[in-house]
Design a protein around this motif. Structure first.
Motif, PDB file in Angstrom:
ATOM      1  N   THR A   1     -12.543  24.991  12.777  1.00 38.64           N
ATOM      2  CA  THR A   1     -11.320  25.394  13.458  1.00 38.64           C
ATOM      3  C   THR A   1     -10.984  24.373  14.540  1.00 38.64           C
ATOM      4  O   THR A   1     -11.866  23.696  15.053  1.00 38.64           O
ATOM      5  N   GLY A   2      -9.716  24.246  14.841  1.00 39.03           N
ATOM      6  CA  GLY A   2      -9.304  23.305  15.868  1.00 39.03           C
ATOM      7  C   GLY A   2      -9.459  21.854  15.450  1.00 39.03           C
ATOM      8  O   GLY A   2      -9.605  20.966  16.267  1.00 39.03           O
ATOM      9  N   PHE A   3      -9.388  21.590  14.158  1.00 41.62           N
ATOM     10  CA  PHE A   3      -9.502  20.238  13.602  1.00 41.62           C
ATOM     11  C   PHE A   3      -8.290  19.422  14.029  1.00 41.62           C
ATOM     12  O   PHE A   3      -7.159  19.896  13.949  1.00 41.62           O
ATOM     13  N   LEU A   4      -8.509  18.200  14.505  1.00 35.86           N
ATOM     14  CA  LEU A   4      -7.400  17.336  14.889  1.00 35.86           C
ATOM     15  C   LEU A   4      -6.868  16.653  13.646  1.00 35.86           C
ATOM     16  O   LEU A   4      -7.527  15.813  13.055  1.00 35.86           O
ATOM     17  N   GLY A   5      -5.687  17.039  13.234  1.00 31.69           N
ATOM     18  CA  GLY A   5      -5.127  16.503  12.005  1.00 31.69           C
ATOM     19  C   GLY A   5      -3.796  15.885  12.229  1.00 31.69           C
ATOM     20  O   GLY A   5      -3.216  15.953  13.267  1.00 31.69           O
TER      21      GLY A   5
ATOM     22  N   LYS B   1       5.359  22.855   6.863  1.00 32.66           N
ATOM     23  CA  LYS B   1       6.117  23.910   6.206  1.00 32.66           C
ATOM     24  C   LYS B   1       5.245  25.158   6.226  1.00 32.66           C
ATOM     25  O   LYS B   1       4.099  25.121   5.749  1.00 32.66           O
ATOM     26  N   LYS B   2       5.755  26.226   6.795  1.00 36.68           N
ATOM     27  CA  LYS B   2       4.987  27.444   6.930  1.00 36.68           C
ATOM     28  C   LYS B   2       4.440  27.904   5.578  1.00 36.68           C
ATOM     29  O   LYS B   2       5.171  27.975   4.595  1.00 36.68           O
ATOM     30  N   GLY B   3       3.140  28.174   5.546  1.00 41.09           N
ATOM     31  CA  GLY B   3       2.496  28.660   4.337  1.00 41.09           C
ATOM     32  C   GLY B   3       2.101  27.571   3.350  1.00 41.09           C
ATOM     33  O   GLY B   3       1.488  27.851   2.332  1.00 41.09           O
ATOM     34  N   ALA B   4       2.436  26.315   3.645  1.00 38.32           N
ATOM     35  CA  ALA B   4       2.110  25.219   2.726  1.00 38.32           C
ATOM     36  C   ALA B   4       0.616  24.898   2.785  1.00 38.32           C
ATOM     37  O   ALA B   4      -0.057  25.157   3.771  1.00 38.32           O
ATOM     38  N   VAL B   5       0.123  24.332   1.714  1.00 44.08           N
ATOM     39  CA  VAL B   5      -1.280  23.933   1.610  1.00 44.08           C
ATOM     40  C   VAL B   5      -1.335  22.436   1.341  1.00 44.08           C
ATOM     41  O   VAL B   5      -0.557  21.911   0.549  1.00 44.08           O
ATOM     42  N   CYS B   6      -2.243  21.761   2.006  1.00 44.28           N
ATOM     43  CA  CYS B   6      -2.439  20.329   1.800  1.00 44.28           C
ATOM     44  C   CYS B   6      -3.906  20.082   1.486  1.00 44.28           C
ATOM     45  O   CYS B   6      -4.781  20.484   2.249  1.00 44.28           O
ATOM     46  N   TRP B   7      -4.176  19.441   0.362  1.00 49.59           N
ATOM     47  CA  TRP B   7      -5.550  19.111  -0.020  1.00 49.59           C
ATOM     48  C   TRP B   7      -5.860  17.702   0.434  1.00 49.59           C
ATOM     49  O   TRP B   7      -5.011  16.823   0.356  1.00 49.59           O
TER      50      TRP B   7
ATOM     51  N   ALA C   1       0.852  -1.186   0.000  1.00 50.76           N
ATOM     52  CA  ALA C   1       0.000   0.000   0.000  1.00 50.76           C
ATOM     53  C   ALA C   1       0.889   1.238   0.000  1.00 50.76           C
ATOM     54  O   ALA C   1       2.019   1.211   0.479  1.00 50.76           O
ATOM     55  N   ARG C   2       0.401   2.301  -0.534  1.00 50.74           N
ATOM     56  CA  ARG C   2       1.142   3.558  -0.532  1.00 50.74           C
ATOM     57  C   ARG C   2       0.634   4.410   0.619  1.00 50.74           C
ATOM     58  O   ARG C   2      -0.560   4.553   0.827  1.00 50.74           O
ATOM     59  N   THR C   3       1.547   4.932   1.380  1.00 49.89           N
ATOM     60  CA  THR C   3       1.195   5.869   2.436  1.00 49.89           C
ATOM     61  C   THR C   3       1.998   7.134   2.222  1.00 49.89           C
ATOM     62  O   THR C   3       3.012   7.128   1.519  1.00 49.89           O
ATOM     63  N   CYS C   4       1.556   8.195   2.809  1.00 50.56           N
ATOM     64  CA  CYS C   4       2.187   9.488   2.606  1.00 50.56           C
ATOM     65  C   CYS C   4       2.468  10.135   3.954  1.00 50.56           C
ATOM     66  O   CYS C   4       1.614  10.148   4.831  1.00 50.56           O
ATOM     67  N   THR C   5       3.657  10.643   4.122  1.00 48.52           N
ATOM     68  CA  THR C   5       4.025  11.372   5.322  1.00 48.52           C
ATOM     69  C   THR C   5       4.168  12.842   4.959  1.00 48.52           C
ATOM     70  O   THR C   5       4.918  13.192   4.051  1.00 48.52           O
ATOM     71  N   LEU C   6       3.435  13.684   5.656  1.00 51.01           N
ATOM     72  CA  LEU C   6       3.498  15.117   5.406  1.00 51.01           C
ATOM     73  C   LEU C   6       4.403  15.777   6.431  1.00 51.01           C
ATOM     74  O   LEU C   6       4.406  15.398   7.598  1.00 51.01           O
TER      75      LEU C   6
ATOM     76  N   ASP D   1       1.863   8.973  14.275  1.00 53.00           N
ATOM     77  CA  ASP D   1       1.534  10.282  13.721  1.00 53.00           C
ATOM     78  C   ASP D   1       1.665  11.376  14.764  1.00 53.00           C
ATOM     79  O   ASP D   1       1.360  11.181  15.931  1.00 53.00           O
ATOM     80  N   LYS D   2       2.098  12.517  14.332  1.00 48.42           N
ATOM     81  CA  LYS D   2       2.105  13.700  15.177  1.00 48.42           C
ATOM     82  C   LYS D   2       0.775  14.400  14.942  1.00 48.42           C
ATOM     83  O   LYS D   2       0.447  14.747  13.809  1.00 48.42           O
ATOM     84  N   LYS D   3       0.028  14.575  15.980  1.00 44.53           N
ATOM     85  CA  LYS D   3      -1.265  15.222  15.844  1.00 44.53           C
ATOM     86  C   LYS D   3      -1.111  16.718  16.072  1.00 44.53           C
ATOM     87  O   LYS D   3      -0.290  17.150  16.864  1.00 44.53           O
ATOM     88  N   ALA D   4      -1.902  17.497  15.358  1.00 46.94           N
ATOM     89  CA  ALA D   4      -1.857  18.948  15.503  1.00 46.94           C
ATOM     90  C   ALA D   4      -3.265  19.499  15.327  1.00 46.94           C
ATOM     91  O   ALA D   4      -4.079  18.941  14.580  1.00 46.94           O
ATOM     92  N   SER D   5      -3.535  20.577  15.994  1.00 43.34           N
ATOM     93  CA  SER D   5      -4.802  21.271  15.833  1.00 43.34           C
ATOM     94  C   SER D   5      -4.636  22.259  14.682  1.00 43.34           C
ATOM     95  O   SER D   5      -3.766  23.130  14.721  1.00 43.34           O
ATOM     96  N   VAL D   6      -5.443  22.091  13.647  1.00 43.54           N
ATOM     97  CA  VAL D   6      -5.330  22.936  12.459  1.00 43.54           C
ATOM     98  C   VAL D   6      -6.708  23.444  12.055  1.00 43.54           C
ATOM     99  O   VAL D   6      -7.732  22.929  12.493  1.00 43.54           O
ATOM    100  N   ASP D   7      -6.726  24.468  11.219  1.00 42.41           N
ATOM    101  CA  ASP D   7      -7.979  24.949  10.655  1.00 42.41           C
ATOM    102  C   ASP D   7      -8.200  24.234   9.324  1.00 42.41           C
ATOM    103  O   ASP D   7      -7.261  23.963   8.583  1.00 42.41           O
TER     104      ASP D   7
END
Length: 82
Positions: A78-82, A25-31, A17-22, A59-65
């Protein structure tokens, strides 16, 4: 971003299976896609525990919008657990 062939909990030696690690990076966008876990506290806790096990608990979890295509300026959540 790192793309990895995974055989320990997804895929097989013949068809990894293919997995992706993000990486942050400041200002980066992830779809991507987001899923809402609903239920009482116990159901939500069980769902999070399952996902953490499935994702190898590394995984490192972070609160993101979270934004959607209709309004890339105002967060849909807001405060999405990603």
């Amino acid at each position: 971003m790192w793309i990895i062939a995974c055989i320990d909990h997804r895929g097989t030696l013949a068809n990894p299976a293919r997995t992706c690690t993000l990486e942050a990076k400041k200002g980066a966008v992830c779809w991507g896609s987001a899923y809402c876990v609903k239920g009482d506290g116990e159901k939500e806790k069980a769902a999070i525990q399952y996902l953490e096990r499935r994702e190898c608990e590394s995984d490192k979890k972070a609160s993101v919008d979270f934004y959607n295509e209709d309004n890339p300026i105002k967060p849909a959540v807001t405060g999405f657990l990603g």
